[in-house]
Design a protein around this motif. Structure first.
Motif, PDB file in Angstrom:
ATOM      1  N   THR A 122       0.837  -1.198   0.000  1.00 11.65           N
ATOM      2  CA  THR A 122       0.000   0.000   0.000  1.00 11.65           C
ATOM      3  C   THR A 122       0.869   1.244   0.000  1.00 11.65           C
ATOM      4  O   THR A 122       1.829   1.333   0.771  1.00 11.65           O
ATOM      5  N   VAL A 123       0.511   2.207  -0.838  1.00 12.96           N
ATOM      6  CA  VAL A 123       1.216   3.488  -0.906  1.00 12.96           C
ATOM      7  C   VAL A 123       0.212   4.593  -0.593  1.00 12.96           C
ATOM      8  O   VAL A 123      -0.882   4.636  -1.172  1.00 12.96           O
ATOM      9  N   LYS A 124       0.570   5.478   0.327  1.00 14.14           N
ATOM     10  CA  LYS A 124      -0.310   6.569   0.732  1.00 14.14           C
ATOM     11  C   LYS A 124       0.228   7.891   0.181  1.00 14.14           C
ATOM     12  O   LYS A 124       1.257   8.387   0.623  1.00 14.14           O
ATOM     13  N   ILE A 125      -0.481   8.433  -0.812  1.00 13.12           N
ATOM     14  CA  ILE A 125      -0.096   9.698  -1.434  1.00 13.12           C
ATOM     15  C   ILE A 125      -1.032  10.784  -0.927  1.00 13.12           C
ATOM     16  O   ILE A 125      -2.241  10.738  -1.184  1.00 13.12           O
ATOM     17  N   ALA A 126      -0.503  11.756  -0.208  1.00 12.76           N
ATOM     18  CA  ALA A 126      -1.334  12.854   0.280  1.00 12.76           C
ATOM     19  C   ALA A 126      -1.914  13.635  -0.889  1.00 12.76           C
ATOM     20  O   ALA A 126      -1.258  13.835  -1.910  1.00 12.76           O
ATOM     21  N   ILE A 127      -3.166  14.086  -0.732  1.00 15.27           N
ATOM     22  CA  ILE A 127      -3.796  14.954  -1.729  1.00 15.27           C
ATOM     23  C   ILE A 127      -3.919  16.349  -1.140  1.00 15.27           C
ATOM     24  O   ILE A 127      -4.697  16.584  -0.224  1.00 15.27           O
ATOM     25  N   ASN A 128      -3.102  17.276  -1.647  1.00 16.83           N
ATOM     26  CA  ASN A 128      -3.185  18.681  -1.242  1.00 16.83           C
ATOM     27  C   ASN A 128      -4.256  19.372  -2.089  1.00 16.83           C
ATOM     28  O   ASN A 128      -4.579  18.910  -3.184  1.00 16.83           O
ATOM     29  N   PRO A 129      -4.805  20.513  -1.595  1.00 12.33           N
ATOM     30  CA  PRO A 129      -6.027  21.052  -2.200  1.00 12.33           C
ATOM     31  C   PRO A 129      -5.851  21.955  -3.418  1.00 12.33           C
ATOM     32  O   PRO A 129      -6.224  23.126  -3.402  1.00 12.33           O
ATOM     33  N   TRP A 130      -5.265  21.417  -4.506  1.00 11.64           N
ATOM     34  CA  TRP A 130      -5.330  22.106  -5.801  1.00 11.64           C
ATOM     35  C   TRP A 130      -5.245  21.039  -6.885  1.00 11.64           C
ATOM     36  O   TRP A 130      -4.625  19.997  -6.721  1.00 11.64           O
ATOM     37  N   VAL A 131      -5.912  21.301  -8.006  1.00 11.85           N
ATOM     38  CA  VAL A 131      -6.152  20.249  -8.990  1.00 11.85           C
ATOM     39  C   VAL A 131      -4.878  19.813  -9.698  1.00 11.85           C
ATOM     40  O   VAL A 131      -4.763  18.655 -10.116  1.00 11.85           O
ATOM     41  N   GLY A 132      -3.897  20.706  -9.856  1.00 10.72           N
ATOM     42  CA  GLY A 132      -2.643  20.291 -10.474  1.00 10.72           C
ATOM     43  C   GLY A 132      -1.963  19.209  -9.664  1.00 10.72           C
ATOM     44  O   GLY A 132      -1.424  18.230 -10.206  1.00 10.72           O
ATOM     45  N   TYR A 133      -1.985  19.393  -8.349  1.00  9.82           N
ATOM     46  CA  TYR A 133      -1.427  18.364  -7.460  1.00  9.82           C
ATOM     47  C   TYR A 133      -2.176  17.047  -7.651  1.00  9.82           C
ATOM     48  O   TYR A 133      -1.580  15.979  -7.762  1.00  9.82           O
ATOM     49  N   GLU A 134      -3.503  17.135  -7.678  1.00 14.67           N
ATOM     50  CA  GLU A 134      -4.317  15.929  -7.828  1.00 14.67           C
ATOM     51  C   GLU A 134      -4.023  15.224  -9.151  1.00 14.67           C
ATOM     52  O   GLU A 134      -4.055  13.993  -9.226  1.00 14.67           O
ATOM     53  N   ALA A 135      -3.749  16.002 -10.198  1.00  7.23           N
ATOM     54  CA  ALA A 135      -3.436  15.406 -11.493  1.00  7.23           C
ATOM     55  C   ALA A 135      -2.168  14.551 -11.392  1.00  7.23           C
ATOM     56  O   ALA A 135      -2.134  13.397 -11.846  1.00  7.23           O
ATOM     57  N   SER A 136      -1.125  15.116 -10.775  1.00  7.17           N
ATOM     58  CA  SER A 136       0.122  14.354 -10.610  1.00  7.17           C
ATOM     59  C   SER A 136      -0.112  13.114  -9.766  1.00  7.17           C
ATOM     60  O   SER A 136       0.351  12.012 -10.096  1.00  7.17           O
ATOM     61  N   ALA A 137      -0.832  13.272  -8.668  1.00  3.70           N
ATOM     62  CA  ALA A 137      -1.065  12.148  -7.765  1.00  3.70           C
ATOM     63  C   ALA A 137      -1.846  11.030  -8.450  1.00  3.70           C
ATOM     64  O   ALA A 137      -1.547   9.838  -8.267  1.00  3.70           O
ATOM     65  N   ASN A 138      -2.828  11.405  -9.250  1.00  2.62           N
ATOM     66  CA  ASN A 138      -3.651  10.381  -9.886  1.00  2.62           C
ATOM     67  C   ASN A 138      -2.890   9.613 -10.963  1.00  2.62           C
ATOM     68  O   ASN A 138      -3.120   8.413 -11.135  1.00  2.62           O
ATOM     69  N   VAL A 139      -2.010  10.289 -11.677  1.00  2.00           N
ATOM     70  CA  VAL A 139      -1.224   9.572 -12.686  1.00  2.00           C
ATOM     71  C   VAL A 139      -0.261   8.595 -12.014  1.00  2.00           C
ATOM     72  O   VAL A 139      -0.145   7.425 -12.418  1.00  2.00           O
ATOM     73  N   GLY A 178       3.095   7.759   9.910  1.00  2.00           N
ATOM     74  CA  GLY A 178       2.889   6.672   8.964  1.00  2.00           C
ATOM     75  C   GLY A 178       1.629   6.838   8.129  1.00  2.00           C
ATOM     76  O   GLY A 178       1.275   5.952   7.354  1.00  2.00           O
ATOM     77  N   ASP A 179       0.947   7.972   8.267  1.00  2.00           N
ATOM     78  CA  ASP A 179      -0.284   8.200   7.502  1.00  2.00           C
ATOM     79  C   ASP A 179      -0.014   8.682   6.083  1.00  2.00           C
ATOM     80  O   ASP A 179      -0.925   8.690   5.248  1.00  2.00           O
ATOM     81  N   VAL A 180       1.211   9.126   5.823  1.00  2.00           N
ATOM     82  CA  VAL A 180       1.569   9.618   4.484  1.00  2.00           C
ATOM     83  C   VAL A 180       2.924   9.042   4.084  1.00  2.00           C
ATOM     84  O   VAL A 180       3.870   9.049   4.870  1.00  2.00           O
ATOM     85  N   ASP A 181       2.997   8.524   2.862  1.00  2.00           N
ATOM     86  CA  ASP A 181       4.275   8.078   2.288  1.00  2.00           C
ATOM     87  C   ASP A 181       4.844   9.113   1.325  1.00  2.00           C
ATOM     88  O   ASP A 181       6.066   9.240   1.216  1.00  2.00           O
ATOM     89  N   VAL A 182       3.944   9.813   0.612  1.00  2.00           N
ATOM     90  CA  VAL A 182       4.408  10.656  -0.508  1.00  2.00           C
ATOM     91  C   VAL A 182       3.661  11.989  -0.541  1.00  2.00           C
ATOM     92  O   VAL A 182       2.430  12.018  -0.440  1.00  2.00           O
ATOM     93  N   ILE A 183       4.384  13.086  -0.670  1.00  2.00           N
ATOM     94  CA  ILE A 183       3.849  14.371  -1.127  1.00  2.00           C
ATOM     95  C   ILE A 183       4.362  14.522  -2.549  1.00  2.00           C
ATOM     96  O   ILE A 183       5.566  14.668  -2.775  1.00  2.00           O
ATOM     97  N   ILE A 184       3.458  14.468  -3.519  1.00  2.00           N
ATOM     98  CA  ILE A 184       3.896  14.360  -4.919  1.00  2.00           C
ATOM     99  C   ILE A 184       4.267  15.702  -5.523  1.00  2.00           C
ATOM    100  O   ILE A 184       4.909  15.753  -6.577  1.00  2.00           O
ATOM    101  N   GLU A 185       3.869  16.818  -4.867  1.00  2.00           N
ATOM    102  CA  GLU A 185       4.241  18.140  -5.402  1.00  2.00           C
ATOM    103  C   GLU A 185       4.444  19.105  -4.240  1.00  2.00           C
ATOM    104  O   GLU A 185       3.489  19.503  -3.579  1.00  2.00           O
ATOM    105  N   ASN A 186       5.686  19.473  -4.014  1.00  2.00           N
ATOM    106  CA  ASN A 186       6.018  20.376  -2.910  1.00  2.00           C
ATOM    107  C   ASN A 186       6.454  21.733  -3.439  1.00  2.00           C
ATOM    108  O   ASN A 186       7.305  21.822  -4.327  1.00  2.00           O
ATOM    109  N   TRP A 187       5.854  22.788  -2.876  1.00  2.00           N
ATOM    110  CA  TRP A 187       6.187  24.160  -3.284  1.00  2.00           C
ATOM    111  C   TRP A 187       7.120  24.795  -2.244  1.00  2.00           C
ATOM    112  O   TRP A 187       6.666  25.521  -1.350  1.00  2.00           O
TER     113      TRP A 187
END
Length: 326
Positions: A48-65, A95-104
Motif C-alpha cells: 500500500t502506498v499513501k499519497i497525500a492529496i493537497n487542495p489544488w487540482v494540479g497536485y491531484e493530477a500528478s497524484a492520480n497519474v 505513517g499516515d503519508v508516504d508521498v507528497i507528490i508536489e512540494n512548493w
C-alpha cells in the motif's frame, strides 16, 4: 476528511483537520495493510502506498497519474488521503503519508522534517516549474496599462473595493493553507489593500472567469502551472523582482515569489522500504503541459482523477514507461 481508495480493502481513518496545528489521528479500522514494497498480501497487492492529496487540482493530477501506474503497472494498492500541506508533512511521522507528490518550496518544513527529525527525504524534481503571483483580468490591463505595476496599485484601489475589504482594495486569496506572503507584501509595499480569503481554488477560478467575462475588477493570488491560463486571459502584476534571500524573513518580504522547481517529498521509511513503488515515485517527471492536460480533464471535461490519468497514460506510453523500475 475523505479517503479515496483505488484498490484493496484497507480502511484508514484520518480525523477531520483544520489549520492551526491540528495533528493527524492515526486510528485505523479494518485489516492492516502491508507496507509498500512488502511481500504481496493475500489479496495479491504488492503493498500500500499513501499519497497525500493537497487542495489544488494540479497536485491531484500528478497524484492520480502516479497512483494509476502504481496500481495498474506495479500492482500496489493506493490510498489518497485529502490532507493539507503542513499536516501531510506531519503524516510522515505517524505513517499516515508516504508521498507528497508536489512540494512548493517550504524551506521551514524541510528543515524541520528532513534536516532535524530525518523523517522525510527529497525524491527529486517533478519537472514542473511553479510560479505564484498576483493577477488581474486582461480587460483591466487593456483599459489601464499602468495597473500591472505594483507602484500604481494604490491609484486604482477604489476599483477593487468590496464589502469584505471595506475602504481598501481587495486582494482575493484562496485556501488558507496555501503558501502566502500576501499580508507582508501589502504591509511592506505600503499598499492600500486587504487580503480577503476566498477559501478555495474553486473560488479563485470562479472569480477570475467572471472578472474577465463580465468586466469586473479583480486582483487575486494565483499560480502556474494551471489550466485556467489556457481558457481565461489574465495578466500578472509586476511586484519587486525576487532576489536570493529577499524572502528569508516572512515578516519583511517585499519581493515577488521565485520560480520554483517543484519537488517530491517522501517519508524516510518509504524511501528505505518502498521498493519499486519508491523507484516509480522518484522517476516521475513531467511537464507543466502534461499536468495541465490532466487537470483540465478533471475540472472541465467531467472525468474523475482516475479516468483523466488513464487517458493521459494511454496517450503518453513512451514518457511513463521510463518511470517504471526495471
Amino acid at each position: 476528511m475523505k479517503i479515496r481508495l483505488l484498490a484493496g480493502l484497507v480502511v484508514v481513518g484520518l480525523a477531520a483537520v483544520g489549520c492551526g496545528g491540528a495533528t493527524v489521528d492515526t486510528s485505523t479500522s479494518g485489516t492492516s495493510a502491508p507496507a509498500a514494497g512488502s511481500t504481496a498480501s493475500a489479496s495479491g497487492s504488492a503493498g500500500t502506498v499513501k499519497i497525500a492529496i493537497n487542495p489544488w487540482v494540479g497536485y491531484e493530477a500528478s497524484a492520480n497519474v502516479v497512483a494509476y501506474l502504481l496500481k495498474n503497472e506495479l500492482g500496489y494498492t493506493v490510498e489518497l488521503p485529502e490532507i493539507k500541506e503542513q499536516l501531510a508533512w506531519e503524516g510522515f511521522e505517524t505513517g499516515d503519508v508516504d508521498v507528497i507528490i508536489e512540494n512548493w518550496g517550504h524551506p521551514d518544513l524541510k528543515k524541520q522534517f528532513i534536516d532535524e527529525k530525518k523523517t522525510a527525504q527529497v525524491a527529486g524534481s517533478t519537472g514542473n516549474k511553479g510560479v505564484i503571483g498576483w493577477y488581474i483580468p486582461k480587460w483591466m490591463a487593456d483599459e489601464h496599462p499602468d495597473i500591472t505595476d505594483y507602484k500604481n496599485l494604490n491609484k486604482y484601489a477604489d476599483l477593487f473595493k468590496t464589502s469584505e475589504s471595506g475602504d481598501k482594495g481587495q486582494l482575493l486569496f484562496g485556501d488558507p493553507s496555501y503558501v502566502s506572503n500576501e499580508e507582508a507584501l501589502i504591509k511592506n509595499l505600503k499598499l492600500n489593500y486587504k487580503v480577503v480569503v476566498g477559501g478555495s481554488e474553486a473560488a479563485l477560478i470562479k472569480g477570475a472567469q467572471q472578472a474577465q467575462e463580465q468586466k469586473k475588477a479583480l486582483l487575486f493570488y494565483f499560480w502556474d502551472p494551471h489550466w485556467l491560463f489556457s481558457k481565461t486571459d489574465l495578466v500578472r502584476v509586476k511586484l519587486p523582482a525576487y532576489t536570493e534571500g529577499c524572502d528569508a524573513d516572512p515578516k519583511k518580504v517585499a519581493c515577488d515569489y521565485p520560480e520554483m522547481d517543484l519537488d517530491k517529498i517522501v517519508s524516510t521509511k518509504f524511501a528505505q522500504t518502498g521498493g519499486k513503488a519508491y523507484e516509480l515515485v522518484k522517476n516521475f517527471n513531467w511537464t507543466n503541459e502534461d499536468q495541465n492536460a490532466v487537470a483540465d480533464d478533471m475540472t472541465n471535461n467531467g472525468m474523475t482523477g482516475e479516468e483523466a490519468a488513464k487517458k493521459w497514460v494511454e496517450a503518453n506510453t513512451a514518457k511513463w514507461q521510463a518511470w517504471i523500475p526495471k
